[in-house]
Design a protein around this motif. Structure first.
Motif, PDB file in Angstrom:
ATOM      1  N   ASP A   2       0.851  -1.183   0.000  1.00  0.00           N
ATOM      2  CA  ASP A   2       0.000   0.000   0.000  1.00  0.00           C
ATOM      3  C   ASP A   2       0.893   1.241   0.000  1.00  0.00           C
ATOM      4  N   VAL A   3       1.101   1.807  -1.195  1.00  0.00           N
ATOM      5  CA  VAL A   3       1.988   2.965  -1.306  1.00  0.00           C
ATOM      6  C   VAL A   3       1.374   4.207  -0.674  1.00  0.00           C
ATOM      7  N   GLY A   4       0.060   4.182  -0.460  1.00  0.00           N
ATOM      8  CA  GLY A   4      -0.586   5.337   0.157  1.00  0.00           C
ATOM      9  C   GLY A   4      -0.073   5.583   1.562  1.00  0.00           C
ATOM     10  N   ILE A   5       0.136   4.497   2.330  1.00  0.00           N
ATOM     11  CA  ILE A   5       0.633   4.651   3.701  1.00  0.00           C
ATOM     12  C   ILE A   5       2.047   5.214   3.695  1.00  0.00           C
ATOM     13  N   LEU A   6       2.922   4.585   2.912  1.00  0.00           N
ATOM     14  CA  LEU A   6       4.307   5.051   2.871  1.00  0.00           C
ATOM     15  C   LEU A   6       4.402   6.460   2.287  1.00  0.00           C
ATOM     16  N   GLY A   7       3.596   6.723   1.252  1.00  0.00           N
ATOM     17  CA  GLY A   7       3.616   8.058   0.652  1.00  0.00           C
ATOM     18  C   GLY A   7       3.113   9.122   1.609  1.00  0.00           C
ATOM     19  N   GLY A   8       2.021   8.816   2.316  1.00  0.00           N
ATOM     20  CA  GLY A   8       1.495   9.778   3.277  1.00  0.00           C
ATOM     21  C   GLY A   8       2.460  10.047   4.412  1.00  0.00           C
ATOM     22  N   LEU A   9       3.085   8.983   4.922  1.00  0.00           N
ATOM     23  CA  LEU A   9       4.062   9.146   5.995  1.00  0.00           C
ATOM     24  C   LEU A   9       5.262   9.953   5.515  1.00  0.00           C
ATOM     25  N   ALA A  10       5.702   9.673   4.292  1.00  0.00           N
ATOM     26  CA  ALA A  10       6.843  10.404   3.741  1.00  0.00           C
ATOM     27  C   ALA A  10       6.521  11.892   3.590  1.00  0.00           C
ATOM     28  N   ILE A  11       5.316  12.189   3.106  1.00  0.00           N
ATOM     29  CA  ILE A  11       4.923  13.596   2.942  1.00  0.00           C
ATOM     30  C   ILE A  11       4.885  14.301   4.295  1.00  0.00           C
ATOM     31  N   GLY A  12       4.330  13.619   5.304  1.00  0.00           N
ATOM     32  CA  GLY A  12       4.271  14.223   6.630  1.00  0.00           C
ATOM     33  C   GLY A  12       5.647  14.491   7.195  1.00  0.00           C
ATOM     34  N   LEU A  13       6.562  13.520   7.048  1.00  0.00           N
ATOM     35  CA  LEU A  13       7.917  13.697   7.564  1.00  0.00           C
ATOM     36  C   LEU A  13       8.663  14.804   6.812  1.00  0.00           C
ATOM     37  N   VAL A  14       8.504  14.808   5.495  1.00  0.00           N
ATOM     38  CA  VAL A  14       9.184  15.835   4.700  1.00  0.00           C
ATOM     39  C   VAL A  14       8.681  17.233   5.074  1.00  0.00           C
ATOM     40  N   ALA A  15       7.375  17.352   5.288  1.00  0.00           N
ATOM     41  CA  ALA A  15       6.815  18.648   5.656  1.00  0.00           C
ATOM     42  C   ALA A  15       7.371  19.138   6.994  1.00  0.00           C
ATOM     43  N   ILE A  16       7.448  18.225   7.970  1.00  0.00           N
ATOM     44  CA  ILE A  16       7.941  18.617   9.291  1.00  0.00           C
ATOM     45  C   ILE A  16       9.437  18.911   9.255  1.00  0.00           C
ATOM     46  N   VAL A  17      10.203  18.017   8.635  1.00  0.00           N
ATOM     47  CA  VAL A  17      11.651  18.229   8.546  1.00  0.00           C
ATOM     48  C   VAL A  17      11.960  19.489   7.736  1.00  0.00           C
ATOM     49  N   GLY A  18      11.219  19.671   6.642  1.00  0.00           N
ATOM     50  CA  GLY A  18      11.442  20.861   5.825  1.00  0.00           C
ATOM     51  C   GLY A  18      11.166  22.147   6.579  1.00  0.00           C
ATOM     52  N   SER A  19      10.107  22.161   7.380  1.00  0.00           N
ATOM     53  CA  SER A  19       9.790  23.370   8.151  1.00  0.00           C
ATOM     54  C   SER A  19      10.881  23.678   9.167  1.00  0.00           C
ATOM     55  N   VAL A  20      11.470  22.625   9.763  1.00  0.00           N
ATOM     56  CA  VAL A  20      12.555  22.830  10.732  1.00  0.00           C
ATOM     57  C   VAL A  20      13.784  23.402  10.035  1.00  0.00           C
ATOM     58  N   LEU A  21      14.135  22.825   8.894  1.00  0.00           N
ATOM     59  CA  LEU A  21      15.326  23.284   8.175  1.00  0.00           C
ATOM     60  C   LEU A  21      15.142  24.688   7.619  1.00  0.00           C
ATOM     61  N   LEU A  22      13.964  24.997   7.111  1.00  0.00           N
ATOM     62  CA  LEU A  22      13.719  26.333   6.575  1.00  0.00           C
ATOM     63  C   LEU A  22      13.791  27.395   7.658  1.00  0.00           C
ATOM     64  N   ASP A  23      13.478  26.984   8.878  1.00  0.00           N
ATOM     65  CA  ASP A  23      13.518  27.932   9.989  1.00  0.00           C
ATOM     66  C   ASP A  23      14.912  28.016  10.607  1.00  0.00           C
ATOM     67  N   GLY A  24      15.854  27.286  10.004  1.00  0.00           N
ATOM     68  CA  GLY A  24      17.228  27.322  10.507  1.00  0.00           C
ATOM     69  C   GLY A  24      17.457  26.442  11.720  1.00  0.00           C
ATOM     70  N   GLY A  25      16.583  25.479  11.955  1.00  0.00           N
ATOM     71  CA  GLY A  25      16.719  24.623  13.120  1.00  0.00           C
ATOM     72  C   GLY A  25      17.683  23.473  12.902  1.00  0.00           C
ATOM     73  N   ASP A  26      17.981  22.778  13.977  1.00  0.00           N
ATOM     74  CA  ASP A  26      18.885  21.637  13.952  1.00  0.00           C
ATOM     75  C   ASP A  26      18.072  20.380  14.266  1.00  0.00           C
TER      76      ASP A  26
END
Length: 253
Positions: A2-26
């Motif tokens: 079920d690629v929907g589960i892995l895809g959804g989880l990946a999108i959620g992680l990328v969104a959170i990690v991306g927001s941290v990096l864009l804000d200059g976080g570690d």
């Protein structure tokens, strides 16, 4: 898979990690093993108390079922098979279905229903037995759905507990100096983050995914039951096809 589960989880992680990096976080600032142990250990423990040890240890199996579901029957294939059996029953008699089932791979639930018909069970008995099988399957699936739902409810609360414990630890050392106060408070709030994240990105979505898969399988079995009963009553194959297709349309609306 079920690629929907892995895809959804990946999108959620990328969104959170991306927001941290864009804000200059570690990202290393979000790693805290004690908070992780509190959230996942406490959540599993509370779930085990709420349900049972037997149900809780099924978690790996439930995750596997969500990621690698059984190959589901397609509506068109189910309808075509039922109509084909109906034509055979009208032309050659009910007993001819036994040889058709032996020659072709038939869904076990469909085979069970047809065997009852071949054995001469009346409509009431056939419907009762097949409905009981559907109900048992729904009950079994509901346990898996409920487990992830329960975990999704406990995880944020465990996060708050972890945060309170962290704050107590930080404040207990306040008299020793304030150099590490900010870092200690930040680490304490990671428990809340872990709890909310796991509930809304892992547990509750997994519960919803399993529920959707269960409803789809239940729907298919209900259609198979109606097809078997139609074959038993000698319904015209064309009329049976129309009935089953309208059943799918009604479910989709």
């Amino acid at each position: 898979m079920d690629v929907g589960i892995l895809g959804g989880l990946a999108i959620g992680l990328v969104a959170i990690v991306g927001s941290v990096l864009l804000d200059g976080g570690d990202l290393r600032a979000f790693l805290n093993l004690p908070a992780f142990l509190i959230i996942f250990g406490g959540t599993v423990g509370a779930t085990m108390v709420t349900t049972s040890f037997k149900d809780t240890i099924r978690l790996p199996r439930l995750v596997k079922m969500a990621l690698f579901p059984r190959v589901s029957l397609r509506p068109d294939e189910v309808i075509a098979t039922l109509v084909d059996f109906a034509q055979t029953a009208r032309k050659e008699g009910i007993l001819a279905l036994h040889y058709r089932m032996s020659a072709n791979g038939v869904d076990p639930f469909l085979a069970k229903g047809l065997e009852l018909v071949i054995d001469g069970a009346d409509e009431t008995i056939v419907r009762e037995i097949m409905q009981t099988a559907i109900h048992s399957m729904k009950s079994r699936h509901a346990k898996g759905v409920d487990i992830f739902g329960i975990m999704g409810g406990y995880a944020p609360t465990m996060g708050i507990i972890g945060t309170v414990m962290g704050l107590v630890h930080v404040l207990s050392k306040l008299g020793e100096g304030t150099d590490s106060l900010g870092r200690g408070i930040a680490m304490a709030f990671l428990a809340t983050f872990y709890g909310i994240f796991s509930a809304n990105v892992l547990f509750l979505p997994m519960s919803g995914n399993l529920k959707a898969k269960s409803e789809e399988e239940v729907q298919m079995r209900e259609v198979i039951m109606e097809g078997v009963l139609g074959i038993q009553s000698g319904l015209n194959p064309h009329m049976l096809e129309q009935r089953l297709r309208s059943y799918f349309s009604a479910k989709a609306s």
